[in-house]
Design a protein around this motif. Structure first.
Motif, PDB file in Angstrom:
ATOM      1  N   VAL A  80      82.942 -71.581  30.464  1.00 34.16           N
ATOM      2  CA  VAL A  80      83.892 -72.696  30.379  1.00 34.16           C
ATOM      3  C   VAL A  80      84.881 -72.398  29.269  1.00 34.16           C
ATOM      4  N   THR A  81      86.164 -72.578  29.557  1.00 35.84           N
ATOM      5  CA  THR A  81      87.195 -72.382  28.541  1.00 35.84           C
ATOM      6  C   THR A  81      88.014 -73.661  28.377  1.00 35.84           C
ATOM      7  N   SER A  82      88.575 -73.835  27.200  1.00 37.89           N
ATOM      8  CA  SER A  82      89.459 -74.983  26.981  1.00 37.89           C
ATOM      9  C   SER A  82      90.676 -74.895  27.885  1.00 37.89           C
ATOM     10  N   GLY A  83      91.118 -73.670  28.181  1.00 40.01           N
ATOM     11  CA  GLY A  83      92.237 -73.501  29.095  1.00 40.01           C
ATOM     12  C   GLY A  83      91.916 -73.983  30.494  1.00 40.01           C
ATOM     13  N   GLU A  84      90.709 -73.695  30.952  1.00 45.87           N
ATOM     14  CA  GLU A  84      90.297 -74.134  32.287  1.00 45.87           C
ATOM     15  C   GLU A  84      90.245 -75.659  32.366  1.00 45.87           C
ATOM     16  N   VAL A  85      89.693 -76.290  31.344  1.00 42.59           N
ATOM     17  CA  VAL A  85      89.613 -77.754  31.323  1.00 42.59           C
ATOM     18  C   VAL A  85      91.015 -78.354  31.227  1.00 42.59           C
ATOM     19  N   THR A  86      91.886 -77.739  30.432  1.00 39.20           N
ATOM     20  CA  THR A  86      93.280 -78.187  30.359  1.00 39.20           C
ATOM     21  C   THR A  86      93.928 -78.144  31.732  1.00 39.20           C
ATOM     22  N   TRP A  87      93.741 -77.028  32.430  1.00 40.78           N
ATOM     23  CA  TRP A  87      94.333 -76.879  33.767  1.00 40.78           C
ATOM     24  C   TRP A  87      93.805 -77.957  34.713  1.00 40.78           C
ATOM     25  N   GLN A  88      92.493 -78.206  34.666  1.00 38.61           N
ATOM     26  CA  GLN A  88      91.903 -79.215  35.549  1.00 38.61           C
ATOM     27  C   GLN A  88      92.478 -80.600  35.275  1.00 38.61           C
ATOM     28  N   GLY A 202     104.712 -86.009  12.732  1.00 36.49           N
ATOM     29  CA  GLY A 202     104.749 -87.263  13.467  1.00 36.49           C
ATOM     30  C   GLY A 202     104.569 -87.113  14.962  1.00 36.49           C
ATOM     31  N   GLY A 203     104.277 -85.909  15.428  1.00 34.99           N
ATOM     32  CA  GLY A 203     104.096 -85.674  16.858  1.00 34.99           C
ATOM     33  C   GLY A 203     102.737 -86.145  17.355  1.00 34.99           C
ATOM     34  N   VAL A 204     102.670 -86.478  18.630  1.00 39.17           N
ATOM     35  CA  VAL A 204     101.414 -86.878  19.286  1.00 39.17           C
ATOM     36  C   VAL A 204     100.794 -85.649  19.926  1.00 39.17           C
ATOM     37  N   VAL A 205      99.513 -85.414  19.654  1.00 38.56           N
ATOM     38  CA  VAL A 205      98.807 -84.250  20.200  1.00 38.56           C
ATOM     39  C   VAL A 205      97.601 -84.711  20.996  1.00 38.56           C
ATOM     40  N   HIS A 206      97.444 -84.154  22.187  1.00 36.97           N
ATOM     41  CA  HIS A 206      96.244 -84.342  23.001  1.00 36.97           C
ATOM     42  C   HIS A 206      95.446 -83.042  22.910  1.00 36.97           C
ATOM     43  N   TRP A 207      94.301 -83.118  22.243  1.00 34.83           N
ATOM     44  CA  TRP A 207      93.487 -81.936  21.957  1.00 34.83           C
ATOM     45  C   TRP A 207      92.484 -81.703  23.080  1.00 34.83           C
ATOM     46  N   ILE A 208      92.395 -80.471  23.577  1.00 27.57           N
ATOM     47  CA  ILE A 208      91.430 -80.123  24.621  1.00 27.57           C
ATOM     48  C   ILE A 208      90.658 -78.875  24.184  1.00 27.57           C
ATOM     49  N   GLY A 209      89.355 -79.011  24.061  1.00 25.74           N
ATOM     50  CA  GLY A 209      88.515 -77.901  23.622  1.00 25.74           C
ATOM     51  C   GLY A 209      87.520 -78.369  22.591  1.00 25.74           C
ATOM     52  N   LYS A 210      86.689 -77.465  22.114  1.00 22.87           N
ATOM     53  CA  LYS A 210      85.752 -77.806  21.043  1.00 22.87           C
ATOM     54  C   LYS A 210      86.522 -78.244  19.811  1.00 22.87           C
ATOM     55  N   PHE A 212      85.925 -81.437  20.924  1.00 21.51           N
ATOM     56  CA  PHE A 212      86.140 -82.678  21.668  1.00 21.51           C
ATOM     57  C   PHE A 212      85.296 -82.712  22.936  1.00 21.51           C
ATOM     58  N   ALA A 213      84.748 -83.889  23.230  1.00 23.04           N
ATOM     59  CA  ALA A 213      83.701 -84.039  24.238  1.00 23.04           C
ATOM     60  C   ALA A 213      84.055 -83.562  25.647  1.00 23.04           C
ATOM     61  N   PRO A 214      85.293 -83.759  26.162  1.00 17.62           N
ATOM     62  CA  PRO A 214      85.555 -83.399  27.567  1.00 17.62           C
ATOM     63  C   PRO A 214      85.238 -81.953  27.930  1.00 17.62           C
ATOM     64  N   VAL A 215      85.420 -81.027  26.994  1.00 15.66           N
ATOM     65  CA  VAL A 215      85.182 -79.622  27.326  1.00 15.66           C
ATOM     66  C   VAL A 215      83.693 -79.332  27.543  1.00 15.66           C
ATOM     67  N   TYR A 216      82.830 -80.221  27.033  1.00 22.82           N
ATOM     68  CA  TYR A 216      81.383 -80.019  27.190  1.00 22.82           C
ATOM     69  C   TYR A 216      80.848 -80.539  28.525  1.00 22.82           C
ATOM     70  N   GLU A 217      81.614 -81.362  29.215  1.00 23.05           N
ATOM     71  CA  GLU A 217      81.111 -81.964  30.451  1.00 23.05           C
ATOM     72  C   GLU A 217      80.710 -80.928  31.496  1.00 23.05           C
ATOM     73  N   PRO A 218      81.559 -79.936  31.812  1.00 25.90           N
ATOM     74  CA  PRO A 218      81.117 -78.924  32.782  1.00 25.90           C
ATOM     75  C   PRO A 218      79.984 -78.048  32.252  1.00 25.90           C
ATOM     76  N   VAL A 219      79.878 -77.931  30.938  1.00 22.84           N
ATOM     77  CA  VAL A 219      78.785 -77.155  30.347  1.00 22.84           C
ATOM     78  C   VAL A 219      77.449 -77.841  30.606  1.00 22.84           C
ATOM     79  N   PHE A 220      77.389 -79.135  30.305  1.00 18.82           N
ATOM     80  CA  PHE A 220      76.150 -79.880  30.529  1.00 18.82           C
ATOM     81  C   PHE A 220      75.818 -79.965  32.017  1.00 18.82           C
ATOM     82  N   ALA A 221      76.841 -80.026  32.864  1.00 18.31           N
ATOM     83  CA  ALA A 221      76.592 -80.062  34.307  1.00 18.31           C
ATOM     84  C   ALA A 221      75.939 -78.766  34.778  1.00 18.31           C
ATOM     85  N   THR A 222      76.361 -77.645  34.217  1.00 17.98           N
ATOM     86  CA  THR A 222      75.767 -76.354  34.581  1.00 17.98           C
ATOM     87  C   THR A 222      74.348 -76.228  34.052  1.00 17.98           C
TER      88      THR A 222
END
Length: 290
Positions: A80-88, A202-210, A212-222
């Motif tokens: 699982v990569t943060s890039g893959e989760v970002t793409w999804q 002052g920019g808004v950032v949406h962080w994807i990857g460790k 942060f919890a969303p990147v772990y979801e496919p890991v726990f599913a596997t």
């Protein structure tokens, strides 16, 4: 925090291992001594292994890179990569379920200003977005990190484009929360440092990857097992170890990676560093070895 010489003493306690790549399995160029043997020993002990990386690239790209380094597919159950989760997230942003979970993704628009190198362009395939060269033409920023063209050791060349994006209130998607990495012995800055600088502007950032919890979801599913039977292994306190805390699993801290220069495999310094970060890995090892 126990001080161990290798991973073997922990094997009886856990059935699933979430293993970091850069800084744990390899140095960006080649595997660390003993790392492949450690993965092999875990496989022989019938452990499930998912490799979890903050690489801002699709998983299939990282899988090919691992093969060229001599890391065969047979040594792990999932990647699982943060890039893959970002793409999804971006690819499915218009779907109802995704829009409910990541409402910000639905409002990004389709014109993207990319901060990153040519080697990260695979992340855009199939997204249906338009890459633009000027922030004035963009609706959001996708940050995959420094490029070879602008340089990878100094943030100064990125301050102007970051300011141009911030003044237009462009939301940023950061596909790699790492602040820095060591490649073949050279310390390089990463997308996370650019994103943190953007927030300071002052920019808004949406962080994807460790971490942060969303990147772990496919890991726990596997892995498909109780979390008390899972341990995360990694070298970075801010991502690997904090991510384990965020998701409620144990962590093993590899001291010889990103913190190696500062800690020098000193257990007392490691304990002080972990305490200062409010983190409590169950043990340390000097390297990812059996």
């Amino acid at each position: 925090m126990d001080v161990l010489s290798g991973v073997a003493p922990l094997a009886p306690r856990y059935d699933g291992f979430i293993v970091d790549l850069w800084g744990t399995v390899h140095d960006g160029v080649k595997p660390f001594p003993g790392a492949l043997e450690c993965l092999t020993a875990l496989r022989k002990a019938d452990k499930k292994i998912v490799l979890l990386s903050n690489a801002p690239r699709p998983a299939n790209v990282v899988r090919r890179q691992l093969r060229t380094m001599g890391v065969p597919d047979e040594l792990y159950d999932g990647l699982v990569t943060s890039g893959e989760v970002t793409w999804q997230i971006l690819a499915n942003s218009s779907q109802h379920s995704a829009a409910n979970r990541w409402p910000w993704a639905k409002n990004l628009g389709t014109r993207v200003f990319h901060i990153g190198g040519q080697h990260d362009l695979a992340l855009f395939e199939g997204l249906g977005v338009e890459l633009v060269r000027n922030p004035a033409d963009a609706t959001f920023v996708l940050n995959t990190g420094p490029s070879q063209e602008r340089g990878q050791t100094d943030i100064e060349p990125y301050l102007e484009p970051l300011a141009a994006c911030a003044v237009r209130d462009l939301p940023m998607v950061c596909a790699n929360p790492d602040m820095e990495v060591i490649r073949g012995g050279v310390r390089l800055i990463c997308a996370g440092l650019l994103a943190r600088t953007y927030e300071e502007k002052g920019g808004v950032v949406h962080w994807i990857g460790k971490p942060f919890a969303p990147v772990y979801e496919p890991v726990f599913a596997t892995l498909d097992m109780p979390r008390e039977k899972i341990i995360a292994v990694g070298d970075a306190l801010a991502t690997d170890i904090r991510g384990a805390k965020t998701t409620g699993i144990d962590a093993l801290w590899v001291l010889g990676g990103i913190h190696g220069e500062g800690l020098g495999n000193d257990p007392a310094l490691a304990q002080e560093e972990a305490d200062g970060a409010g983190l409590a890995p169950i043990a340390t090892v000097p390297a990812f070895v059996w």
